[in-house]
Design a protein around this motif. Structure first.
Motif, short mmCIF file in Angstrom:
data_model
loop_
_atom_site.label_atom_id
_atom_site.label_comp_id
_atom_site.label_asym_id
_atom_site.label_seq_id
_atom_site.Cartn_x
_atom_site.Cartn_y
_atom_site.Cartn_z
N THR A 156 1.00 -0.96 -0.27
CA THR A 156 -0.08 -0.09 0.18
C THR A 156 1.02 1.03 -0.18
O THR A 156 1.68 1.48 0.19
N ALA A 157 -0.15 2.24 0.22
CA ALA A 157 1.06 3.47 -0.08
C ALA A 157 1.72 3.96 1.44
O ALA A 157 0.94 3.15 2.67
N ALA A 158 1.96 4.32 1.66
CA ALA A 158 3.14 4.24 2.80
C ALA A 158 2.76 5.13 3.50
O ALA A 158 2.37 6.47 3.33
N VAL A 159 2.53 5.19 5.40
CA VAL A 159 2.10 6.47 5.89
C VAL A 159 2.94 6.88 7.17
O VAL A 159 3.71 6.56 7.41
N PRO A 160 2.65 7.96 7.00
CA PRO A 160 3.86 8.61 7.76
C PRO A 160 3.40 8.98 9.01
O PRO A 160 2.75 8.38 9.83
N VAL A 161 4.15 8.84 10.44
CA VAL A 161 4.30 8.12 11.61
C VAL A 161 5.62 9.42 12.49
O VAL A 161 6.13 9.74 11.99
N ALA A 162 5.01 9.59 13.51
CA ALA A 162 5.41 10.19 14.25
C ALA A 162 5.19 9.98 15.78
O ALA A 162 5.11 8.47 16.49
N PRO A 163 5.78 10.72 16.75
CA PRO A 163 6.10 10.08 17.84
C PRO A 163 4.80 9.83 18.91
O PRO A 163 3.80 10.56 18.64
N GLY A 164 4.42 8.60 19.31
CA GLY A 164 3.28 8.20 19.95
C GLY A 164 1.82 7.54 19.86
O GLY A 164 1.31 6.75 19.45
N ASP A 165 2.60 7.05 18.02
CA ASP A 165 1.90 6.41 16.69
C ASP A 165 2.31 4.93 16.66
O ASP A 165 3.14 4.38 17.16
N THR A 166 0.93 4.13 17.02
CA THR A 166 0.87 2.16 16.52
C THR A 166 1.23 2.20 15.12
O THR A 166 -0.69 3.09 14.99
N VAL A 167 0.83 2.00 14.02
CA VAL A 167 1.02 1.15 12.64
C VAL A 167 1.36 -0.45 13.41
O VAL A 167 1.67 -1.15 13.84
N THR A 168 0.30 -0.95 12.64
CA THR A 168 -0.63 -2.18 12.86
C THR A 168 -0.63 -2.85 11.61
O THR A 168 -1.66 -2.08 10.29
N VAL A 169 0.34 -4.25 11.10
CA VAL A 169 0.09 -4.29 9.95
C VAL A 169 -0.81 -6.25 10.18
O VAL A 169 0.07 -6.90 10.85
N THR A 170 -1.96 -6.46 9.19
CA THR A 170 -2.49 -7.47 9.46
C THR A 170 -2.44 -8.06 8.30
O THR A 170 -2.78 -7.86 7.28
N GLY A 175 -0.22 -13.43 9.86
CA GLY A 175 -0.15 -12.48 11.21
C GLY A 175 -0.91 -11.63 10.90
O GLY A 175 -0.78 -10.61 10.21
N THR A 176 -0.32 -11.19 12.24
CA THR A 176 -0.26 -9.07 12.42
C THR A 176 0.96 -8.82 13.12
O THR A 176 1.51 -9.60 14.83
N ILE A 177 1.52 -7.51 12.74
CA ILE A 177 2.87 -7.23 13.38
C ILE A 177 2.13 -5.60 13.93
O ILE A 177 1.69 -5.47 13.02
N GLU A 178 3.60 -5.47 14.92
CA GLU A 178 2.56 -3.75 15.70
C GLU A 178 4.32 -2.78 15.71
O GLU A 178 4.81 -3.79 15.96
N LEU A 179 3.90 -1.93 15.30
CA LEU A 179 5.17 -0.89 15.26
C LEU A 179 4.61 -0.08 16.23
O LEU A 179 4.02 0.92 16.11
N ARG A 180 5.17 0.67 17.34
CA ARG A 180 4.97 1.48 18.30
C ARG A 180 6.05 2.77 18.06
O ARG A 180 7.61 2.18 17.63
N CYS A 181 5.75 4.23 17.97
CA CYS A 181 6.69 4.97 17.45
C CYS A 181 6.88 5.73 18.45
O CYS A 181 5.64 6.21 19.73
#
Length: 182
Positions: A156-170, A175-181
């Protein structure tokens, strides 16, 4: 076009992305291939990629470009190693019985759906993207080696992230993976 994953770019599951070390980070979902045997040559096929793959996994690639707002020419993005910065991989699963073209992909940012796709968003088949890479490396006498991981391309298109954001991909069946910023 392809880039190289820096060993120092790997994030452990649960490790937070330190956005202070990034310029303008963005995250995108990936289907990751873990090779069980070497792949090389000018005629590598999708079927050979699948036969050589020991596992697949859901992944998040963190892009980071030195070019303002990601506005660049092809030569610029090549010089910038395709904007690759960091990446995190989910738990590997056996690829047998999974049609990677048809798996559903959901990208969430802070609990809201940011984008959806299917595995076919990567060259029609993510295994075809890996085959393309092996064929592209062949004229230089290079190839892909057992044990290497290959991110098959943003789904998909990439989403911008900043402090406090959480990105989850399923990704269905992967499975599912989560990345906290921070």
């Amino acid at each position: 076009m392809y880039g190289f994953l820096p060993a120092a770019g790997a994030l452990e599951v649960g490790e937070q992305l330190d956005t202070r070390t990034q310029i303008q980070p963005r995250c995108e979902p990936e289907i990751v291939f873990i090779l069980g045997r070497d792949l090389a040559g000018p005629h590598v096929t999708t079927a050979e990629v699948l036969a050589a793959t020991s596992a697949v996994a859901v992944g998040i690639e963190v892009l980071d470009s030195r070019y303002l707002n990601y506005h660049f020419a092809t030569a610029d993005v090549v010089a910038d190693n395709t904007s690759v910065s960091r990446y995190v991989l989910g738990s590997p699963v056996a690829p047998s019985g999974i049609d990677l073209r048809l798996v559903g992909v959901v990208l969430e940012k802070n609990g809201a759906i940011a984008a959806t796709a299917a595995g076919a968003a990567s060259l029609g088949d993510p295994a075809a993207a890996v085959a393309w890479l092996a064929r592209t490396l062949a004229p230089e006498g290079e190839g892909l080696r057992a044990g290497e991981i290959v991110l098959s391309g943003g789904l998909t298109a990439a989403v911008p992230v900043a402090p406090g954001d959480t990105v989850t991909v399923t990704i269905d069946r992967l499975g599912t993976i989560e990345l906290r910023c921070r």
